[in-house]
Motif scaffolding. Structure first.
Motif, PDB file in Angstrom:
ATOM      1  N   SER A 142       0.823  -1.222   0.000  1.00  0.00           N
ATOM      2  CA  SER A 142       0.000   0.000   0.000  1.00  0.00           C
ATOM      3  C   SER A 142       0.852   1.265   0.000  1.00  0.00           C
ATOM      4  O   SER A 142       0.372   2.342  -0.352  1.00  0.00           O
ATOM      5  CB  SER A 142      -0.932   0.016   1.221  1.00  0.00           C
ATOM      6  N   ARG A 149       0.726  -0.698  -6.876  1.00  0.00           N
ATOM      7  CA  ARG A 149      -0.151  -1.234  -5.827  1.00  0.00           C
ATOM      8  C   ARG A 149      -1.319  -1.994  -6.436  1.00  0.00           C
ATOM      9  O   ARG A 149      -1.662  -3.100  -5.990  1.00  0.00           O
ATOM     10  CB  ARG A 149      -0.670  -0.091  -4.953  1.00  0.00           C
ATOM     11  N   THR A 153      -1.521  -5.970  -5.941  1.00  0.00           N
ATOM     12  CA  THR A 153      -2.629  -6.385  -5.084  1.00  0.00           C
ATOM     13  C   THR A 153      -3.545  -7.353  -5.814  1.00  0.00           C
ATOM     14  O   THR A 153      -3.911  -8.418  -5.287  1.00  0.00           O
ATOM     15  CB  THR A 153      -3.424  -5.171  -4.594  1.00  0.00           C
TER      16      THR A 153
END
Length: 216
Positions: A142, A149, A153
């Motif tokens: 994060s 990100r 993710t």
């Protein structure tokens, strides 16, 4: 100076009976970076749901030490998220093995991503421990750029197939593959940069320098 929490006393059974082994811990002798703190926090969240609460800090310390001592392996890892997870899982498994609870370890650790990541054709029901991957590294990731990100993710933590990611974002698959490789490299470089420098000498080959050996 930040010191890892003291380990609980351990005993090993020898032929002549029980011998007390004074464990070695490592002490971080500088103010740790936000990235290192995020990594430690994520690992603690991952570990505390898998081992007894009183042992969680010890296991986290073991994981962090293993990461520092094996930075060369991390450097060549194609998927740093899966590599960190595999180290964490291995140390939890070691904990249960040492405690004579291998059966419990096998029950609690049923899944394990390969070091190269999950295959593209893997079904949702056979994918690695998505929650575990997220616990370990979501906080760390994060702190990265929005583009990295999102890619890391969705693809590495949530195990979204690259083809599905490309379709959803209307981007050519080769472009997505390149973005994933670049994002993983930046994650790997960032993980390595936040780790203390590991050196060994006569202190039972434990890490020291910016990490120093200390006996409880």
């Amino acid at each position: 100076m930040l010191r890892a929490a003291p380990r609980h006393q351990r005993h090993i059974r020898a032929r002549t009976g029980l011998l007390y082994v004074k464990p070695m811990t490592f002490t971080v002798s500088y103010q740790t970076s936000p990235d290192w703190q995020a990594l430690r926090k994520g690992l603690h969240h991952f570990v505390r749901s898998r081992v007894p609460e009183n042992d969680a800090e010890d296991v986290v310390s073991d994981i962090l030490e293993a990461i520092v001592r094996n930075k060369a392996a991390l450097q060549t890892s194609g998927n740093p998220s899966a590599w960190i997870y595999a180290v964490a899982r291995s140390k939890i498994n070691d904990f249960y093995r040492k405690q004579g609870r291998q059966r419990m370890a096998q029950h609690n650790l049923k899944t394990d991503p390969t070091l190269s990541g999950a295959p593209e054709n893997q079904s949702v029901h056979t994918r690695p421990d998505v929650a575990g991957l997220s616990d370990c590294l979501s906080g760390f990731i994060s702190n990265m750029s929005d583009a990295d990100r999102i890619v890391l993710t969705e693809i590495d933590l949530q195990q979204t197939r690259q083809t599905d990611f490309a379709t959803r974002h209307a981007v050519a698959l080769p472009t997505i593959k390149s973005r994933v490789q670049r994002a993983r490299k930046r994650l790997r470089d960032r993980l390595i940069s936040c780790c203390p420098t590991a050196m060994t000498d006569g202190c039972n080959n434990k890490c020291h320098s910016t990490i120093s050996c200390a006996a409880n």
